[in-house]
Write a protein that holds these residues in place. Structure first.
Motif, PDB file in Angstrom:
ATOM      1  N   GLU A 115       7.912  24.241  -0.680  1.00 36.38           N
ATOM      2  CA  GLU A 115       7.583  23.842   0.690  1.00 36.38           C
ATOM      3  C   GLU A 115       6.158  23.300   0.761  1.00 36.38           C
ATOM      4  N   ALA A 116       5.236  23.958   0.047  1.00 40.70           N
ATOM      5  CA  ALA A 116       3.840  23.501   0.035  1.00 40.70           C
ATOM      6  C   ALA A 116       3.760  22.096  -0.567  1.00 40.70           C
ATOM      7  N   ALA A 117       4.514  21.878  -1.636  1.00 44.64           N
ATOM      8  CA  ALA A 117       4.438  20.594  -2.350  1.00 44.64           C
ATOM      9  C   ALA A 117       4.895  19.418  -1.474  1.00 44.64           C
ATOM     10  N   LEU A 118       5.694  19.709  -0.458  1.00 44.46           N
ATOM     11  CA  LEU A 118       6.153  18.622   0.428  1.00 44.46           C
ATOM     12  C   LEU A 118       4.988  17.953   1.150  1.00 44.46           C
ATOM     13  N   SER A 119       3.873  18.674   1.316  1.00 44.78           N
ATOM     14  CA  SER A 119       2.741  18.093   2.058  1.00 44.78           C
ATOM     15  C   SER A 119       1.720  17.416   1.125  1.00 44.78           C
ATOM     16  N   TRP A 120       1.922  17.514  -0.185  1.00 41.69           N
ATOM     17  CA  TRP A 120       0.966  16.905  -1.108  1.00 41.69           C
ATOM     18  C   TRP A 120       1.154  15.391  -1.129  1.00 41.69           C
ATOM     19  N   PRO A 121       0.062  14.650  -1.343  1.00 41.28           N
ATOM     20  CA  PRO A 121       0.197  13.190  -1.405  1.00 41.28           C
ATOM     21  C   PRO A 121       1.080  12.744  -2.568  1.00 41.28           C
ATOM     22  N   ILE A 122       1.027  13.477  -3.662  1.00 42.35           N
ATOM     23  CA  ILE A 122       1.955  13.239  -4.784  1.00 42.35           C
ATOM     24  C   ILE A 122       2.297  14.595  -5.375  1.00 42.35           C
ATOM     25  N   ASN A 123       3.393  14.656  -6.107  1.00 42.53           N
ATOM     26  CA  ASN A 123       3.635  15.846  -6.921  1.00 42.53           C
ATOM     27  C   ASN A 123       3.309  15.433  -8.354  1.00 42.53           C
ATOM     28  N   PRO A 124       2.297  16.052  -8.968  1.00 42.67           N
ATOM     29  CA  PRO A 124       1.872  15.619 -10.298  1.00 42.67           C
ATOM     30  C   PRO A 124       2.979  15.675 -11.341  1.00 42.67           C
ATOM     31  N   LEU A 125       3.952  16.549 -11.114  1.00 41.55           N
ATOM     32  CA  LEU A 125       5.056  16.630 -12.080  1.00 41.55           C
ATOM     33  C   LEU A 125       5.819  15.304 -12.145  1.00 41.55           C
ATOM     34  N   ASP A 126       5.931  14.621 -11.023  1.00 41.45           N
ATOM     35  CA  ASP A 126       6.611  13.311 -11.024  1.00 41.45           C
ATOM     36  C   ASP A 126       5.858  12.329 -11.920  1.00 41.45           C
ATOM     37  N   SER A 127       4.516  12.358 -11.846  1.00 39.91           N
ATOM     38  CA  SER A 127       3.712  11.467 -12.695  1.00 39.91           C
ATOM     39  C   SER A 127       3.904  11.814 -14.164  1.00 39.91           C
ATOM     40  N   ARG A 150      12.057  21.419 -13.781  1.00 41.52           N
ATOM     41  CA  ARG A 150      12.480  20.080 -13.352  1.00 41.52           C
ATOM     42  C   ARG A 150      12.128  19.036 -14.402  1.00 41.52           C
ATOM     43  N   LEU A 151      11.060  19.301 -15.161  1.00 46.24           N
ATOM     44  CA  LEU A 151      10.686  18.352 -16.218  1.00 46.24           C
ATOM     45  C   LEU A 151      11.821  18.216 -17.238  1.00 46.24           C
ATOM     46  N   ALA A 152      12.292  19.367 -17.750  1.00 47.56           N
ATOM     47  CA  ALA A 152      13.364  19.339 -18.756  1.00 47.56           C
ATOM     48  C   ALA A 152      14.612  18.640 -18.214  1.00 47.56           C
ATOM     49  N   ALA A 153      14.861  18.818 -16.924  1.00 42.35           N
ATOM     50  CA  ALA A 153      16.066  18.228 -16.332  1.00 42.35           C
ATOM     51  C   ALA A 153      15.919  16.728 -16.108  1.00 42.35           C
ATOM     52  N   SER A 154      14.688  16.220 -16.202  1.00 44.86           N
ATOM     53  CA  SER A 154      14.446  14.824 -15.815  1.00 44.86           C
ATOM     54  C   SER A 154      14.216  13.878 -16.981  1.00 44.86           C
ATOM     55  N   VAL A 155      14.056  14.410 -18.193  1.00 43.34           N
ATOM     56  CA  VAL A 155      13.798  13.543 -19.349  1.00 43.34           C
ATOM     57  C   VAL A 155      14.842  13.814 -20.425  1.00 43.34           C
ATOM     58  N   SER A 156      14.965  12.865 -21.364  1.00 44.10           N
ATOM     59  CA  SER A 156      15.969  13.069 -22.411  1.00 44.10           C
ATOM     60  C   SER A 156      15.359  13.709 -23.663  1.00 44.10           C
ATOM     61  N   ASN A 157      14.079  14.006 -23.617  1.00 45.86           N
ATOM     62  CA  ASN A 157      13.387  14.627 -24.757  1.00 45.86           C
ATOM     63  C   ASN A 157      13.907  16.044 -25.018  1.00 45.86           C
TER      64      ASN A 157
END
Ligand code: SAH
Length: 288
Positions: A115-127, A150-157
């Protein structure tokens, strides 16, 4: 394929202090209702058996239910802030024991964190996800303090994901000061907003141990955790003493954001001196 998981080994600890405020208190957000939240609210407030009976509900009943819901939300928010403080002011091994004893702390924490991350200008994990996908698509990665992985779920590494509680089967529960990985086994070690314990030197020692020669250490943290403008330079000095060579002498600007900083460093052949700890101020989420 490669969201791997490993066994566990014994823990150890350290000490620290200080505080810094962070925007994005969960009460300030208006997130989409989530299943977990709905469930806890249902448990707390009596629910009408059918929609037709709810039509006959008096306004005082629905008012009470609103108040109950607000109260439940405030309690949940207070619990999130208390767990957050606990994580920043305890050594990793103590947090590990505590979260293993009471795994609901992890889930409460991550509900508030989301919920807190929703107010951040970016989520660094996306970068970081974009950085891995574009620059290091075949690297073996260790995500240290992976949260909900979420990192493991988002990359093929191949990604080894570690946290105090295993949120899903791709995660290995452990204290990241004692990682169940062999020496020199990963290309990239990531701490994304996870240098939370008081014994940061122990976490970096483990990252140094598991990295292959010239492997990449990537850290993203909240900028205000550094005491002043010189904080980043002192942090870089600390990383060098720990046996890392900086990719750049400045904070990495790939995030291009004032709320967070990131640094990229390479494992050198130096053994590193991990006797001196570094104190990053804890983040506090504002009460609303
Ligand atoms: N990296 C994730 C989660 C950040 S929240 C993301 O960017 O979304 C920080 C996470 O670090 C929490 O899940 C917390 O449980 C974890 N953490 C803190 N101290 C830890 C420790 N000693 N060992 C393992 N995980 C830790």
């Amino acid at each position: 394929m490669g969201k791997k998981k490993a066994g566990q080994k014994p823990q150890k600890g350290g000490g620290g202090k200080g505080k810094t405020a962070m925007k994005g208190h969960p009460n300030s957000m208006k997130p989409k209702p989530q299943q977990h939240q709905q469930k806890s609210q249902q448990q707390r407030s009596p629910q009408p058996p059918t929609s037709s009976s709810s039509a006959g509900k008096s306004s005082s009943q629905s008012k009470l239910s609103d108040l109950q819901q607000q109260f439940a939300k405030k309690l949940e928010s207070a619990r999130f802030r208390s767990i957050n403080e606990e994580l920043y002011t305890s050594p990793g091994n103590v947090s590990f024991e505590e979260f293993q004893r009471e795994p609901s702390k992890f889930h409460t924490y991550h509900k508030g964190y989301r919920e807190a991350a929703l107010s951040w200008p970016i989520n660094p994990l996306d970068s970081l996800i974009r950085w891995i996908q574009s620059r290091h698509p075949s690297a073996v990665v260790a995500d240290l303090g992976c949260g909900e992985a979420r990192l493991a779920a988002s990359v093929s590494n191949t990604v080894h994901s570690f946290d105090l509680v295993a949120a899903n089967p791709t995660v290995t529960a452990c204290d990241m000061a004692a990682l169940p990985l062999p020496d020199s086994s990963v290309d990239i070690a990531i701490f994304c907003l996870s240098l939370m314990g008081t014994n940061i030197a122990d976490f970096l020692k483990e990252a140094h141990r598991i990295l292959k020669p010239n492997g990449i250490l990537k850290i993203v943290e909240v900028r205000s955790r550094l005491e002043d403008g010189k904080g980043i330079k002192r942090f870089i000095q600390f990383l060098k003493a720990c046996g890392f060579r900086m990719a750049s002498e400045e904070a990495d600007e790939f995030l291009d954001n004032r709320m967070f900083f990131s640094v990229e460093a390479f494992k050198t052949s130096q053994p590193g001196n991990f006797t001196a700890n570094f104190e990053l101020k804890p983040c506090q989420y504002k009460k609303r």
